[in-house]
Design an enzyme around this catalytic site. Structure first.
Site, PDB file in Angstrom:
ATOM      1  N   ASP A  73       0.649  -1.289  -0.111  1.00 14.21           N
ATOM      2  CA  ASP A  73      -0.020   0.048  -0.058  1.00 14.21           C
ATOM      3  C   ASP A  73       0.930   1.147   0.164  1.00 14.21           C
ATOM      4  O   ASP A  73       2.016   1.354   0.322  1.00 14.21           O
ATOM      5  CB  ASP A  73      -1.060  -0.041   1.246  1.00 14.21           C
ATOM      6  CG  ASP A  73      -0.364  -0.405   2.265  1.00 14.21           C
ATOM      7  OD1 ASP A  73       1.040  -0.476   2.576  1.00 14.21           O
ATOM      8  OD2 ASP A  73      -1.007  -0.667   3.502  1.00 14.21           O
ATOM      9  N   ASN A 142      -7.808  -3.167  14.343  1.00 12.01           N
ATOM     10  CA  ASN A 142      -8.979  -3.323  13.842  1.00 12.01           C
ATOM     11  C   ASN A 142      -8.956  -4.388  12.726  1.00 12.01           C
ATOM     12  O   ASN A 142     -10.127  -4.711  12.185  1.00 12.01           O
ATOM     13  CB  ASN A 142      -9.569  -2.115  13.216  1.00 12.01           C
ATOM     14  CG  ASN A 142      -9.140  -1.588  12.190  1.00 12.01           C
ATOM     15  OD1 ASN A 142      -8.028  -2.210  11.349  1.00 12.01           O
ATOM     16  ND2 ASN A 142      -9.462  -0.375  11.406  1.00 12.01           N
ATOM     17  N   HIS A 144      -7.229  -4.908   9.951  1.00 13.71           N
ATOM     18  CA  HIS A 144      -6.916  -4.384   8.704  1.00 13.71           C
ATOM     19  C   HIS A 144      -5.763  -5.301   8.054  1.00 13.71           C
ATOM     20  O   HIS A 144      -4.795  -5.260   8.976  1.00 13.71           O
ATOM     21  CB  HIS A 144      -6.865  -2.801   8.335  1.00 13.71           C
ATOM     22  CG  HIS A 144      -5.968  -2.183   8.843  1.00 13.71           C
ATOM     23  ND1 HIS A 144      -5.952  -0.765   9.333  1.00 13.71           N
ATOM     24  CD2 HIS A 144      -4.525  -2.180   8.962  1.00 13.71           C
ATOM     25  CE1 HIS A 144      -4.771  -0.378   9.540  1.00 13.71           C
ATOM     26  NE2 HIS A 144      -3.866  -1.280   9.279  1.00 13.71           N
ATOM     27  N   GLU A 149      -9.583  -1.846   5.223  1.00 11.98           N
ATOM     28  CA  GLU A 149     -10.478  -1.617   6.523  1.00 11.98           C
ATOM     29  C   GLU A 149     -11.490  -2.314   6.753  1.00 11.98           C
ATOM     30  O   GLU A 149     -12.079  -3.114   5.823  1.00 11.98           O
ATOM     31  CB  GLU A 149     -10.793  -0.005   6.555  1.00 11.98           C
ATOM     32  CG  GLU A 149      -9.658   1.066   6.513  1.00 11.98           C
ATOM     33  CD  GLU A 149      -8.980   1.071   7.792  1.00 11.98           C
ATOM     34  OE1 GLU A 149      -8.925   0.132   8.543  1.00 11.98           O
ATOM     35  OE2 GLU A 149      -7.890   1.928   7.764  1.00 11.98           O
TER      36      GLU A 149
HETATM   37  C1  GLP Z   1      -0.692   0.069   8.616  1.00 13.04           C
HETATM   38  C2  GLP Z   1      -0.415  -0.385   7.337  1.00 13.04           C
HETATM   39  C3  GLP Z   1      -0.296  -2.087   7.613  1.00 13.04           C
HETATM   40  C4  GLP Z   1      -0.024  -2.323   8.703  1.00 13.04           C
HETATM   41  C5  GLP Z   1      -0.489  -1.990   9.748  1.00 13.04           C
HETATM   42  C6  GLP Z   1       0.186  -2.436  11.340  1.00 13.04           C
HETATM   43  O1  GLP Z   1      -1.534   1.245   8.760  1.00 13.04           O
HETATM   44  N1  GLP Z   1      -0.997   0.015   6.368  1.00 13.04           N
HETATM   45  O2  GLP Z   1       0.259  -2.562   6.347  1.00 13.04           O
HETATM   46  O3  GLP Z   1       0.439  -3.788   8.824  1.00 13.04           O
HETATM   47  O4  GLP Z   1      -0.986  -0.589   9.942  1.00 13.04           O
HETATM   48  O5  GLP Z   1       1.047  -1.673  11.473  1.00 13.04           O
HETATM   49  P1  GLP Z   1       1.955  -1.963  12.570  1.00 13.04           P
HETATM   50  O6  GLP Z   1       3.031  -3.080  12.254  1.00 13.04           O
HETATM   51  O7  GLP Z   1       2.894  -0.593  12.721  1.00 13.04           O
HETATM   52  O8  GLP Z   1       1.336  -2.240  13.760  1.00 13.04           O
END
Ligand code: GLP
Length: 241
Positions: A73, A142, A144, A149
């Site tokens: 992304d 959440n 995702h 989402e």
């Molecule tokens: C972000 C990204 C995801 C990621 C998630 C968890 O918003 N778009 O790809 O896996 O949140 O992030 P983190 O590893 O910092 O907890």
């Protein structure tokens, strides 16, 4: 495609162990198939993974010279050079430290004039590269994955998303303020992610415990995007706190 598969659950002692285990899987993949197509993720979860992968690469046993990478992304409206863009994250954590050719590094183009066209182009590029062999994922609190989402259809391909307020709150730590967090992003869709041959999910830490429990319940529902992974036969989940 209606089967439900159990994950390969791997409980890790700490973040470091998770990072090493995941890096070893990627190393093994590149040793077996140097022209692999790798799916990559950003966020805090894979930071140690990239560190270990770079360390192992420096030992000279494997190369990225024939590899292609596709990130999950990217925010819409941030220049690639913006300090909190995912382009910039990848430069910092991996691209400038390994021998992956510049032309083989792919992220969605969140600055494109025609964003829908950019999504289609990304899908085409993945297809002509042969499809993703190994996809790395983190998980949002959440549920995702990528930026898919809750209530995203499981039939989605790469698409434009409005970020959930909770996601913008969590990601505000990387920006001067929550207001500065972009409201939209481009993400691989759920269907895109499920096409990878193999999926590695990193879910370490107290904040991820609830999400891990939800995954363990095995219930598949669009209100918890990561639950779609139970439809995939080869998912490894590294978890712990
Ligand atoms: C972000 C990204 C995801 C990621 C998630 C968890 O918003 N778009 O790809 O896996 O949140 O992030 P983190 O590893 O910092 O907890």
């Amino acid at each position: 495609m209606n089967e439900v598969y159990e994950f390969d659950w791997v409980k890790v002692a700490d973040f470091d162990e998770m990072s090493s285990f995941a890096a070893k899987l990627y190393e093994r993949q590149l040793l077996r198939k140097p022209d692999s197509v790798l799916g990559l993720a950003t966020g805090a979860s894979p930071v140690g993974f990239y560190e270990k992968l770079v360390e192992r690469h420096a030992q000279g046993t494997f190369s990225f010279a024939q590899t292609h990478t596709f990130n999950l992304d990217e925010y819409i409206g941030l220049q690639p050079s913006h300090p909190t863009s995912f382009h910039n994250y990848m430069e910092e954590h991996l691209f400038t430290k390994v021998d992956l050719p510049v032309t083989s590094r792919h992220l969605p183009d969140g600055m494109a004039d025609d964003l829908n066209e950019a999504c289609l182009r990304y899908e085409t590029l993945m297809r002509i590269s042969g499809g993703i062999d190994m996809q790395l994922l983190g998980i949002g609190i959440n549920g995702h994955i990528g930026f898919n989402e809750p209530y995203t259809s499981f039939r989605t391909r790469t698409h434009i998303v409005d970020l959930a307020d909770s996601t913008r709150t969590v990601n505000a730590k990387y920006f001067p303020s929550k207001e500065a967090v972009p409201r939209q992003a481009i993400t691989m869709g759920i269907e895109t992610i499920l096409e990878a041959e193999q999926i590695i999910l990193l879910a370490f830490g107290e904040q991820k415990v609830e999400a891990v429990e939800r995954l363990k319940s095995g219930v598949i529902s669009e209100d918890f995007p990561a639950s779609c992974l139970h439809r995939h036969p080869h998912v490894t989940v590294f978890f712990g706190k």
